[in-house]
Design a protein around this motif. Structure first.
Motif, PDB file in Angstrom:
ATOM      1  N   ARG A  45       0.860  -1.183   0.000  1.00 47.29           N
ATOM      2  CA  ARG A  45       0.000   0.000   0.000  1.00 47.29           C
ATOM      3  C   ARG A  45       0.894   1.229   0.000  1.00 47.29           C
ATOM      4  N   SER A  47       0.963   5.283   0.654  1.00 50.14           N
ATOM      5  CA  SER A  47       0.205   6.368   1.273  1.00 50.14           C
ATOM      6  C   SER A  47       1.058   7.611   1.332  1.00 50.14           C
ATOM      7  N   ASP A  57      -4.322   6.762   1.484  1.00 42.59           N
ATOM      8  CA  ASP A  57      -4.001   5.681   0.550  1.00 42.59           C
ATOM      9  C   ASP A  57      -4.109   6.200  -0.884  1.00 42.59           C
ATOM     10  N   THR A  59      -2.648   4.110  -3.430  1.00 48.99           N
ATOM     11  CA  THR A  59      -2.089   2.952  -4.127  1.00 48.99           C
ATOM     12  C   THR A  59      -2.634   2.824  -5.544  1.00 48.99           C
ATOM     13  N   HIS A  60      -3.949   2.885  -5.663  1.00 49.15           N
ATOM     14  CA  HIS A  60      -4.550   2.721  -6.992  1.00 49.15           C
ATOM     15  C   HIS A  60      -4.103   3.846  -7.927  1.00 49.15           C
TER      16      HIS A  60
ATOM     17  N   THR B  33     -11.953   7.795   0.882  1.00 50.19           N
ATOM     18  CA  THR B  33     -11.329   7.579  -0.419  1.00 50.19           C
ATOM     19  C   THR B  33     -10.960   8.933  -1.017  1.00 50.19           C
ATOM     20  N   GLY B  46      -7.514   5.575  -3.999  1.00 51.56           N
ATOM     21  CA  GLY B  46      -7.043   4.731  -2.911  1.00 51.56           C
ATOM     22  C   GLY B  46      -8.124   4.610  -1.872  1.00 51.56           C
ATOM     23  N   ALA B  50     -11.417   2.750  -4.297  1.00 53.68           N
ATOM     24  CA  ALA B  50     -10.374   2.872  -5.312  1.00 53.68           C
ATOM     25  C   ALA B  50     -10.869   2.291  -6.633  1.00 53.68           C
TER      26      ALA B  50
END
Lengths: 142, 80
Positions: A45, A47, A57, A59-60, B33, B46, B50
């Motif tokens: 992950r 961040s 976060d 990550t995506h 998010t 995220g 996500a």
């Protein structure tokens, strides 16, 4: 991958006037961080940590959208700029309703026969107004 | 301007305190998010949502007078 603390260097370039103006109005401390704290944990992950210590976060965004952690700036915290939520609206005939010749710049929209207008000066301060128009939940932003 | 309804649930969007390349990055109160504007929509970057998307809705910028002329029933933000 074991947890490691990986600071990144952010070029503290000039932000646009609008960002700085918004931050000044909200009383937040000005200027992007010089360093964005990037955190990676054992589950891969990614961040970024803001100046309140809160980890976000991304990550995506990094893995799928190619976002670069170092390009996130300011990190003022989740409550530095608060949205307008479910505002009251003035209707024609109300005492404070603007004059029909009013030149105030607004963001306006019409959905399913209902029209709403939001002065841009107010949206600059709050960034977002969470509203419902003709039963449709929208976030009005500038 | 974005739709803030996802899977029948309403999200409360807010500035996150972050910018990315001088654009404000949003987040939702409900799941925290982060939402990033890309290609005419918001994408969750995220957290629990996500990869999810919130579409933009058409809106206009102009003077109140211009908008009111076309929509004389316009509701106007009541802000102190």
């Amino acid at each position: 991958m074991k947890h490691r603390y990986e600071p990144g260097l952010v070029r503290a370039g000039p932000g646009p006037l609008i960002v700085l103006t918004a931050l000044f109005i909200t009383g937040a401390s000005c200027g992007p961080r010089d360093v964005v704290r990037v955190q990676r944990d054992g589950e891969d992950r990614i961040s970024i940590v803001d100046r309140t210590g809160k980890a976000w976060d991304i990550t995506h965004g990094v893995n799928e959208l190619g976002l670069e952690p170092e390009r996130f700036q300011y990190g003022l915290g989740p409550f530095a700029i608060t949205p307008i939520v479910d505002p009251d609206m003035l209707t024609p005939g109300d005492q404070d309703y603007p004059d029909l010749s009013e030149t105030t710049r607004v963001i306006g929209l019409e959905r399913s026969g209902e029209a709403r207008a939001y002065p841009i000066s107010v949206l600059r301060r709050h960034e977002i107004a969470d509203d419902v128009i003709a039963g449709e939940a929208l976030a009005v932003g500038y | 301007m974005y739709s803030r309804e996802l899977d029948g649930q309403l999200l409360t969007l807010s500035a996150s305190g972050w910018t990315y390349d001088n654009t404000f990055v949003l987040y939702d109160y409900e799941t925290e998010t982060m939402w990033f504007h890309r290609e005419d929509e918001l994408v969750g970057i995220g957290g629990p949502l996500a990869g999810r998307r919130l579409p933009t809705i058409p809106s206009e910028t102009g003077s109140f007078a211009e908008f009111f002329e076309r929509f004389p029933d316009t509701k106007y933000l009541d802000y102190p």
